[in-house]
Design a protein around this motif. Structure first.
Motif, PDB file in Angstrom:
ATOM      1  N   ASP A  94     -37.108 -18.545 -10.422  1.00 11.42           N
ATOM      2  CA  ASP A  94     -36.625 -17.739 -11.873  1.00 11.42           C
ATOM      3  C   ASP A  94     -37.449 -17.580 -13.062  1.00 11.42           C
ATOM      4  O   ASP A  94     -37.310 -17.002 -13.496  1.00 11.42           O
ATOM      5  N   VAL A  95     -37.749 -18.930 -13.398  1.00 11.67           N
ATOM      6  CA  VAL A  95     -38.209 -18.379 -15.315  1.00 11.67           C
ATOM      7  C   VAL A  95     -39.560 -18.412 -15.112  1.00 11.67           C
ATOM      8  O   VAL A  95     -40.030 -17.469 -15.687  1.00 11.67           O
ATOM      9  N   ASN A  96     -40.269 -18.906 -13.896  1.00 11.31           N
ATOM     10  CA  ASN A  96     -42.059 -17.711 -14.014  1.00 11.31           C
ATOM     11  C   ASN A  96     -42.157 -16.889 -13.594  1.00 11.31           C
ATOM     12  O   ASN A  96     -42.814 -15.880 -14.519  1.00 11.31           O
ATOM     13  N   VAL A  97     -41.162 -16.166 -12.467  1.00 15.69           N
ATOM     14  CA  VAL A  97     -41.178 -15.036 -11.893  1.00 15.69           C
ATOM     15  C   VAL A  97     -40.611 -13.850 -12.072  1.00 15.69           C
ATOM     16  O   VAL A  97     -40.545 -13.002 -12.822  1.00 15.69           O
ATOM     17  N   LEU A  98     -39.394 -14.930 -12.094  1.00 15.55           N
ATOM     18  CA  LEU A  98     -38.072 -13.544 -12.989  1.00 15.55           C
ATOM     19  C   LEU A  98     -38.513 -13.729 -14.165  1.00 15.55           C
ATOM     20  O   LEU A  98     -37.988 -12.406 -14.520  1.00 15.55           O
ATOM     21  N   GLY A  99     -38.476 -14.372 -15.229  1.00 17.30           N
ATOM     22  CA  GLY A  99     -39.267 -14.238 -16.538  1.00 17.30           C
ATOM     23  C   GLY A  99     -39.292 -13.208 -17.228  1.00 17.30           C
ATOM     24  O   GLY A  99     -39.388 -12.532 -17.852  1.00 17.30           O
ATOM     25  N   THR A 100     -40.926 -13.263 -16.069  1.00 16.14           N
ATOM     26  CA  THR A 100     -42.258 -12.267 -16.680  1.00 16.14           C
ATOM     27  C   THR A 100     -42.068 -11.378 -16.609  1.00 16.14           C
ATOM     28  O   THR A 100     -42.026 -10.612 -17.340  1.00 16.14           O
ATOM     29  N   ALA A 101     -41.142 -11.132 -14.666  1.00 14.78           N
ATOM     30  CA  ALA A 101     -40.405  -9.546 -14.423  1.00 14.78           C
ATOM     31  C   ALA A 101     -39.950  -9.082 -15.878  1.00 14.78           C
ATOM     32  O   ALA A 101     -40.095  -7.828 -15.761  1.00 14.78           O
ATOM     33  N   LEU A 102     -39.139  -9.812 -16.036  1.00  9.18           N
ATOM     34  CA  LEU A 102     -37.501  -9.168 -17.097  1.00  9.18           C
ATOM     35  C   LEU A 102     -38.252  -8.466 -18.507  1.00  9.18           C
ATOM     36  O   LEU A 102     -37.450  -8.415 -19.208  1.00  9.18           O
ATOM     37  N   GLY A 103     -38.803  -9.556 -18.818  1.00  7.08           N
ATOM     38  CA  GLY A 103     -40.105  -9.750 -20.044  1.00  7.08           C
ATOM     39  C   GLY A 103     -41.264  -8.362 -19.945  1.00  7.08           C
ATOM     40  O   GLY A 103     -40.554  -7.660 -20.882  1.00  7.08           O
ATOM     41  N   LEU A 104     -41.345  -7.711 -18.930  1.00 11.36           N
ATOM     42  CA  LEU A 104     -42.151  -6.215 -18.722  1.00 11.36           C
ATOM     43  C   LEU A 104     -41.183  -5.440 -18.609  1.00 11.36           C
ATOM     44  O   LEU A 104     -40.820  -4.265 -19.612  1.00 11.36           O
ATOM     45  N   LYS A 105     -39.893  -5.610 -17.859  1.00 10.88           N
ATOM     46  CA  LYS A 105     -39.155  -5.126 -18.410  1.00 10.88           C
ATOM     47  C   LYS A 105     -38.336  -4.391 -20.165  1.00 10.88           C
ATOM     48  O   LYS A 105     -38.596  -3.250 -19.956  1.00 10.88           O
ATOM     49  N   HIS A 106     -38.189  -5.022 -20.351  1.00  6.67           N
ATOM     50  CA  HIS A 106     -37.649  -5.421 -20.934  1.00  6.67           C
ATOM     51  C   HIS A 106     -38.917  -4.905 -22.236  1.00  6.67           C
ATOM     52  O   HIS A 106     -38.239  -3.747 -24.020  1.00  6.67           O
ATOM     53  N   ALA A 107     -40.295  -5.612 -22.834  1.00  6.77           N
ATOM     54  CA  ALA A 107     -40.722  -4.392 -23.314  1.00  6.77           C
ATOM     55  C   ALA A 107     -40.888  -3.366 -23.208  1.00  6.77           C
ATOM     56  O   ALA A 107     -41.291  -2.713 -24.385  1.00  6.77           O
ATOM     57  N   PHE A 108     -40.884  -2.475 -22.108  1.00  9.65           N
ATOM     58  CA  PHE A 108     -41.416  -1.163 -21.517  1.00  9.65           C
ATOM     59  C   PHE A 108     -40.322  -0.542 -22.178  1.00  9.65           C
ATOM     60  O   PHE A 108     -40.671   0.572 -22.774  1.00  9.65           O
ATOM     61  N   ARG A 109     -39.322  -1.268 -21.480  1.00  8.50           N
ATOM     62  CA  ARG A 109     -37.828   0.122 -21.937  1.00  8.50           C
ATOM     63  C   ARG A 109     -38.066  -0.296 -23.879  1.00  8.50           C
ATOM     64  O   ARG A 109     -37.360   0.904 -24.403  1.00  8.50           O
ATOM     65  N   THR A 110     -38.459  -1.061 -24.696  1.00  7.95           N
ATOM     66  CA  THR A 110     -38.051  -1.111 -25.900  1.00  7.95           C
ATOM     67  C   THR A 110     -39.207  -0.173 -27.114  1.00  7.95           C
ATOM     68  O   THR A 110     -39.091   0.478 -27.696  1.00  7.95           O
ATOM     69  N   MET A 111     -40.318  -0.855 -26.048  1.00  4.72           N
ATOM     70  CA  MET A 111     -42.032   0.161 -26.492  1.00  4.72           C
ATOM     71  C   MET A 111     -42.964   0.888 -25.897  1.00  4.72           C
ATOM     72  O   MET A 111     -43.262   2.323 -26.779  1.00  4.72           O
ATOM     73  N   ARG A 112     -41.620   1.659 -25.328  1.00  5.49           N
ATOM     74  CA  ARG A 112     -42.258   3.372 -25.083  1.00  5.49           C
ATOM     75  C   ARG A 112     -41.226   4.458 -25.704  1.00  5.49           C
ATOM     76  O   ARG A 112     -40.354   3.614 -26.330  1.00  5.49           O
ATOM     77  N   PRO A 113     -42.167   5.582 -25.074  1.00  6.75           N
ATOM     78  CA  PRO A 113     -41.352   6.627 -26.122  1.00  6.75           C
ATOM     79  C   PRO A 113     -39.683   6.877 -25.797  1.00  6.75           C
ATOM     80  O   PRO A 113     -39.728   6.466 -25.125  1.00  6.75           O
ATOM     81  N   GLY A 114     -39.370   6.563 -27.387  1.00  7.66           N
ATOM     82  CA  GLY A 114     -37.705   6.959 -26.814  1.00  7.66           C
ATOM     83  C   GLY A 114     -37.343   5.278 -27.192  1.00  7.66           C
ATOM     84  O   GLY A 114     -35.781   5.707 -26.973  1.00  7.66           O
ATOM     85  N   GLY A 115     -38.085   4.367 -27.224  1.00  6.95           N
ATOM     86  CA  GLY A 115     -36.793   3.316 -27.171  1.00  6.95           C
ATOM     87  C   GLY A 115     -37.163   2.822 -28.079  1.00  6.95           C
ATOM     88  O   GLY A 115     -37.328   3.979 -29.576  1.00  6.95           O
ATOM     89  N   ALA A 116     -36.489   1.440 -28.620  1.00 16.25           N
ATOM     90  CA  ALA A 116     -35.844   1.398 -29.895  1.00 16.25           C
ATOM     91  C   ALA A 116     -37.032   0.944 -30.377  1.00 16.25           C
ATOM     92  O   ALA A 116     -36.720   0.910 -32.202  1.00 16.25           O
ATOM     93  N   ALA A 117     -37.817   0.561 -30.450  1.00 16.30           N
ATOM     94  CA  ALA A 117     -39.401   0.584 -31.129  1.00 16.30           C
ATOM     95  C   ALA A 117     -40.349   1.696 -30.943  1.00 16.30           C
ATOM     96  O   ALA A 117     -40.496   2.694 -31.548  1.00 16.30           O
ATOM     97  N   GLY A 118     -40.524   1.927 -29.758  1.00 13.84           N
ATOM     98  CA  GLY A 118     -41.528   3.376 -29.353  1.00 13.84           C
ATOM     99  C   GLY A 118     -42.360   4.177 -29.415  1.00 13.84           C
ATOM    100  O   GLY A 118     -43.482   4.486 -29.503  1.00 13.84           O
TER     101      GLY A 118
END
Length: 267
Positions: free
Chosen positions: A114-138
């Motif tokens: 949960d912490v090591n694998v899921l935690g990292t996967a969710l980190g990637l998910k939200h990093a991508f959604r935030t930093m990709r074009p159209g994201g909150a940071a973008g």
């Protein structure tokens, strides 16, 4: 030559309250980044943030349970609001539960997954959604995942931990491929830290001795040193410096890579 200057960058470090995470937050701040410390350890995290502020850094604490999708969404939103964006995510939060395979406790393994694998996967998910074009940071950016030398060696007592850190290596490479293919503009890399005498590292030595794998914690640590060509344990700043490098423009053409920071132990 491109420098490691991170002035103007905004970073989120998970598990940033203490240990490696606190050292990474400090190193990013010294390189010029504004830093959000994400952790479930609120009191300790706020102390770390105050220390960063006392040294002149821009820093905020954001509550973050890396195993919870909603917590990630809120932490990233809070980071963007308080720091004015997000360019760097360091997926450092992790746990290690030592066990012989013959005595493996399913609950302990699930916690590490949960912490090591899921935690990292969710980190990637939200990093991508935030930093990709159209994201909150973008504006694109960088993700550095923290794997372990345990992903590259066979050391007794850490089978579950090794498996989860190996998974982080694969998440890193697939994440880099998806980001490139879909034009996210986010580089994804990982480091493999060697054994470092943090709370977690010291506890591993104690646990290995208690399992009968070594006569004492000191001899467990000495065994690691004996397997390390540089002849010493890692230090927090060894790992933090590697994170700064991979986060900087000096690594602008590096993605999908795993960087050993282990004194040669895993070669």
């Amino acid at each position: 030559m491109t420098s490691y200057d991170l002035t103007g960058r905004k970073a989120l470090v998970t598990g940033g309250a203490r240990g490696l995470g606190a050292g990474m937050a400090e190193a990013l701040a010294k390189a010029g980044a504004a830093v959000a410390v994400g952790d479930v350890l609120e009191d300790v995290g706020k102390e770390t943030v105050q220390s960063l502020r006392d040294a002149g850094a821009t820093a905020e604490f954001v509550p973050l349970d890396v195993t919870d999708d909603a917590s990630w969404a809120e932490a990233v939103a809070n980071t963007c609001t308080s720091l004015g964006g997000l360019d760097l995510v360091v997926n450092n939060a992790g746990v290690e539960i030592t066990s012989l395979i013959a005595d493996l406790d399913p609950a302990g393994l699930r916690t590490m997954l949960d912490v090591n694998v899921l935690g990292t996967a969710l980190g990637l998910k939200h990093a991508f959604r935030t930093m990709r074009p159209g994201g909150a940071a973008g504006n694109g950016g960088s993700v550095v995942n923290i794997a372990s030398v345990a992903a590259t060696i066979a050391f007794p007592g850490i089978a579950g931990y090794s498996a989860t850190k190996s998974a982080i290596d694969r998440l890193t490479r697939v994440g880099a491929a998806e980001s490139g293919k879909l034009g996210y503009g986010v580089r994804v890399n990982c480091i493999y830290p060697g054994l470092t005498p943090t709370v977690m590292g010291n506890q591993l030595a104690v646990d290995c001795a208690e399992l009968g794998l070594f006569p004492s914690p000191e001899e467990a640590a000495a065994a690691v040193v004996g397997l390390t060509p540089q002849g010493r344990l890692g230090q927090v700043d060894d790992m933090a410096d590697a994170v700064v490098f991979l986060s900087s423009d000096a690594a602008k053409y590096i993605t999908g890579a795993g960087l050993p920071v282990d004194g040669g132990m895993g070669m």
